[in-house]
Design a protein around this motif. Structure first.
Motif, mmCIF file in Angstrom:
data_model
loop_
_atom_site.group_PDB
_atom_site.id
_atom_site.type_symbol
_atom_site.label_atom_id
_atom_site.label_comp_id
_atom_site.label_asym_id
_atom_site.label_seq_id
_atom_site.Cartn_x
_atom_site.Cartn_y
_atom_site.Cartn_z
ATOM 1 N N ASN A 12 56.246 35.090 51.829
ATOM 2 C CA ASN A 12 57.169 35.634 51.103
ATOM 3 C C ASN A 12 56.378 35.867 49.678
ATOM 4 O OD1 ASN A 12 58.771 37.435 52.900
ATOM 5 N ND2 ASN A 12 61.074 36.269 52.097
ATOM 6 N N ARG A 13 56.060 34.308 49.411
ATOM 7 C CA ARG A 13 55.302 34.391 48.218
ATOM 8 C C ARG A 13 54.053 34.013 48.512
ATOM 9 N NH1 ARG A 13 57.135 29.903 48.437
ATOM 10 N NH2 ARG A 13 55.509 27.869 49.216
ATOM 11 N N GLU A 14 53.687 33.810 49.772
ATOM 12 C CA GLU A 14 52.292 34.229 50.097
ATOM 13 C C GLU A 14 51.975 35.526 50.481
ATOM 14 O OE1 GLU A 14 48.203 32.398 51.055
ATOM 15 O OE2 GLU A 14 50.189 32.040 49.761
ATOM 16 N N ALA A 15 52.633 36.554 50.802
ATOM 17 C CA ALA A 15 52.419 37.550 51.252
ATOM 18 C C ALA A 15 52.021 38.292 49.374
ATOM 19 C CB ALA A 15 53.246 38.379 51.904
ATOM 20 N N ASP A 16 52.676 38.428 48.686
ATOM 21 C CA ASP A 16 52.906 38.366 47.570
ATOM 22 C C ASP A 16 51.086 37.902 46.662
ATOM 23 O OD1 ASP A 16 54.773 39.602 47.258
ATOM 24 O OD2 ASP A 16 56.483 37.949 46.097
ATOM 25 N N ARG A 17 51.080 37.248 47.186
ATOM 26 C CA ARG A 17 49.757 36.340 46.556
ATOM 27 C C ARG A 17 48.169 36.742 47.214
ATOM 28 N NH1 ARG A 17 45.892 32.293 46.569
ATOM 29 N NH2 ARG A 17 45.752 32.224 49.447
ATOM 30 N N LEU A 18 48.586 36.731 48.328
ATOM 31 C CA LEU A 18 47.294 38.018 48.795
ATOM 32 C C LEU A 18 47.449 38.867 48.882
ATOM 33 C CD1 LEU A 18 47.671 35.936 52.397
ATOM 34 C CD2 LEU A 18 46.041 35.738 50.886
ATOM 35 N N GLU A 19 48.184 39.891 48.401
ATOM 36 C CA GLU A 19 48.921 41.676 48.373
ATOM 37 C C GLU A 19 47.219 41.462 47.157
ATOM 38 O OE1 GLU A 19 50.808 45.355 48.326
ATOM 39 O OE2 GLU A 19 51.571 43.399 47.750
ATOM 40 N N ILE A 20 48.055 40.405 45.700
ATOM 41 C CA ILE A 20 47.167 41.206 44.591
ATOM 42 C C ILE A 20 45.465 40.559 45.071
ATOM 43 C CG2 ILE A 20 47.060 40.086 42.513
ATOM 44 C CD1 ILE A 20 49.641 38.725 42.599
ATOM 45 N N LEU A 21 44.869 39.351 46.077
ATOM 46 C CA LEU A 21 43.742 39.207 45.956
ATOM 47 C C LEU A 21 43.183 40.121 47.050
ATOM 48 C CD1 LEU A 21 43.977 35.275 47.247
ATOM 49 C CD2 LEU A 21 43.161 36.793 44.897
ATOM 50 N N ARG A 22 44.065 41.307 47.822
ATOM 51 C CA ARG A 22 43.424 42.293 48.515
ATOM 52 C C ARG A 22 42.981 43.437 47.720
ATOM 53 N NH1 ARG A 22 46.791 44.816 51.695
ATOM 54 N NH2 ARG A 22 47.806 45.591 50.223
ATOM 55 N N ASN A 23 44.197 43.922 46.741
ATOM 56 C CA ASN A 23 43.262 45.287 46.138
ATOM 57 C C ASN A 23 42.854 44.539 45.396
ATOM 58 O OD1 ASN A 23 46.240 46.092 47.081
ATOM 59 N ND2 ASN A 23 47.374 45.220 45.815
ATOM 60 N N ARG A 24 42.843 43.158 44.990
ATOM 61 C CA ARG A 24 41.419 43.134 44.154
ATOM 62 C C ARG A 24 39.847 43.529 44.942
ATOM 63 N NH1 ARG A 24 37.425 43.799 41.651
ATOM 64 N NH2 ARG A 24 35.983 41.756 40.397
ATOM 65 N N LEU A 25 39.889 43.132 45.934
ATOM 66 C CA LEU A 25 38.744 42.779 46.869
ATOM 67 C C LEU A 25 38.611 44.634 47.250
ATOM 68 C CD1 LEU A 25 36.705 41.638 49.045
ATOM 69 C CD2 LEU A 25 38.233 41.152 50.344
ATOM 70 N N GLU A 26 39.604 44.855 47.580
ATOM 71 C CA GLU A 26 39.668 47.011 47.982
ATOM 72 C C GLU A 26 39.148 48.101 46.782
ATOM 73 O OE1 GLU A 26 43.231 47.999 51.236
ATOM 74 O OE2 GLU A 26 43.211 48.920 49.135
ATOM 75 N N LYS A 27 39.303 47.078 46.086
ATOM 76 C CA LYS A 27 39.529 47.653 44.691
ATOM 77 C C LYS A 27 37.351 47.766 44.231
ATOM 78 C CE LYS A 27 40.483 48.446 39.616
ATOM 79 N NZ LYS A 27 39.088 48.537 39.729
ATOM 80 N N GLY A 28 37.227 46.634 44.569
ATOM 81 C CA GLY A 28 36.125 46.820 44.456
ATOM 82 C C GLY A 28 35.267 47.342 45.220
ATOM 83 N N LEU A 29 35.429 46.529 46.071
ATOM 84 C CA LEU A 29 34.123 47.278 47.155
ATOM 85 C C LEU A 29 34.221 49.267 47.370
ATOM 86 C CD1 LEU A 29 35.351 44.704 50.256
ATOM 87 C CD2 LEU A 29 33.302 45.194 48.969
ATOM 88 N N LEU A 30 35.545 49.374 47.177
ATOM 89 C CA LEU A 30 35.863 50.601 47.172
ATOM 90 C C LEU A 30 35.622 51.472 45.911
ATOM 91 C CD1 LEU A 30 39.667 51.740 49.066
ATOM 92 C CD2 LEU A 30 37.157 52.634 49.558
ATOM 93 N N GLU A 31 34.190 50.761 45.074
ATOM 94 C CA GLU A 31 34.340 51.339 43.942
ATOM 95 C C GLU A 31 32.621 51.777 44.710
ATOM 96 O OE1 GLU A 31 34.649 48.702 40.935
ATOM 97 O OE2 GLU A 31 36.542 49.469 40.119
ATOM 98 N N LEU A 32 31.952 51.255 45.437
ATOM 99 C CA LEU A 32 30.321 51.798 45.354
ATOM 100 C C LEU A 32 30.100 52.825 46.416
ATOM 101 C CD1 LEU A 32 30.076 48.182 47.748
ATOM 102 C CD2 LEU A 32 28.814 48.989 46.293
ATOM 103 N N SER A 33 29.641 53.739 46.263
ATOM 104 C CA SER A 33 29.628 54.931 46.615
ATOM 105 C C SER A 33 29.953 55.292 48.309
ATOM 106 C CB SER A 33 28.633 55.788 46.058
ATOM 107 O OG SER A 33 27.621 55.203 46.706
ATOM 108 N N ASP A 34 30.509 56.606 49.051
ATOM 109 C CA ASP A 34 30.262 56.375 49.900
ATOM 110 C C ASP A 34 31.404 55.578 50.390
ATOM 111 O OD1 ASP A 34 29.753 57.702 52.521
ATOM 112 O OD2 ASP A 34 28.269 57.067 53.202
#
Length: 380
Positions: free
Chosen positions: A261-283
């Motif tokens: 559970n602790r690790e899931a919370d940590r990874l979700e924050i990192l995953r969201n950071r990665l995802e947000k940055g990649l989805l800022e790319l067009s298309d």
């Protein structure tokens, strides 16, 4: 070797150091066969296996006697599906699964179709989810089993397992779930579930060992053995037990239960950071549900680039995949993404990023920089 950043934890995970340490004595000083009942070498091995069985059972909220050790999840899936088909031998049989299941499930159903089974392959929507109404409407008088995975290995999408279990229970059907990507990553349970496949190497344990959970105390048939010769594992899976692997599996399960559970919370924050940055790319777009999915997985489609070239370039510095490791040698687009409605070109230009215990903030920032650079260069 100068390895790239590893973001392919859905393909496999490294053995935890504690797992390796727990396994080592069973390659050497405690080398006994767990089936040798007449001397201490066998007793020590058997005790180690039973301790591990308890730990694996605890991870999924099962009883130890409901765990059958196998060589991995693929064998567990074959045992569950083919064994059920044989248990109903002589009867008209219908099975329900989904188009987005792992190939280990789909190919096994294809095999029993050759022997006369009817199989309904449920479609999914653009987010990768199945319709519970369509599932219920697919049930026939001779339906024997529903087989739907807990979490998808490519998109991380989580199926409504509790509701599926309730439906199966109300219709007196066997419910089999492939929980390989879920167990040890998110809490799982066995209430209303009859069969469940799990694997050690997806949760920081060794390769070559898995388990099939087989529910006790119900009237529906249990799967018949597919490997014969000695009657090991309650007669359901013969063969000398892989004691070091099983010990490692048990230790990995114990560790995951404590840190999941602790690790899931940590990874979700990192995953969201990665995802947000990649989805800022067009298309670019997310493949799968934004909500009901594993906390460490992001599957991103990159428009305007050629898929094979994208994957080759990205993997120079970041180890990722375009889908299941079992199909990564194929240039064909993912069957999962195709079922979700993605066209072939965009399916090939999709990357699965799956994070794990060693993933750091620095890894995420470097990955963002590198993938952005690669995509922009390929679009020139």
């Amino acid at each position: 070797m100068n390895y790239p950043i590893y973001l392919d934890y859905n393909a496999t995970t490294p053995c935890a150091s504690e797992v390796i340490e727990a396994m080592l004595p069973y390659f050497g000083s405690h080398f006994g066969n767990a089936a040798s009942k007449s001397h201490p070498y066998g007793w020590v091995a058997e005790n180690a296996v039973e301790e591990a069985r308890e730990k694996v059972a605890n991870l999924i909220c099962a009883k130890a006697k409901e765990i059958i050790f196998t060589s991995g999840a693929t064998e567990a899936i074959n045992l569950g599906i083919k064994g059920t088909f044989e248990a109903y031998s002589g009867e008209k049989q219908h099975y329900i699964t989904a188009l987005t299941e792992h190939k280990a499930v789909l190919d096994t159903f294809s095999e029993i179709e050759k022997s006369g089974a009817e199989v309904t392959y449920l479609p999914v929507d653009s987010k990768g989810t199945v319709s519970l109404e369509e599932l219920e409407n697919s049930i026939l008088p001779h339906t024997k089993l529903i087989c739907l995975m807990w979490a998808n290995n490519e998109t991380g999408v989580i199926h409504p397992v509790e509701k599926i279990a309730q439906l199966a229970e109300s219709k007196n059907l066997i419910f089999f779930t492939d929980a390989v990507q879920a167990a040890g990553k998110i809490p799982v349970f066995t209430k209303g579930i009859h069969l469940m496949a799990i694997s050690a190497h997806k949760l920081y344990g060794p390769k070559g060992v898995g388990a099939l959970y087989v529910r006790h105390n119900h009237d529906l048939p249990k799967p018949l053995a597919q490997i014969h010769g000695g009657g090991h594992e309650k007669g359901m899976r013969s063969g000398t037990l892989n004691v070091p692997g099983i010990v490692g599996f048990g230790k990995a399960a114990e560790l995951r239960l404590a840190e999941m559970n602790r690790e899931a919370d940590r990874l979700e924050i990192l995953r969201n950071r990665l995802e947000k940055g990649l989805l800022e790319l067009s298309d670019t777009s997310l493949n799968g549900s934004q909500l009901a999915r594993l906390p460490h997985v992001a599957n991103i489609a990159f428009g305007g680039v050629e898929g094979e070239e994208l994957l080759k370039k990205v993997n120079q510095k970041v180890a990722v995949s375009s889908g299941s490791a079992c199909t990564s040698i194929s240039p064909k687009p993912s069957h999962v993404l195709a079922a979700m409605g993605l066209n072939a070109d965009l399916g090939r230009a999709s990357i699965r990023f799956s994070l794990g215990k060693s993933t750091s903030e620095s890894d995420i920032e470097q990955t963002l920089d590198w993938v952005t650079k690669v995509v922009l260069e390929l679009r020139k």
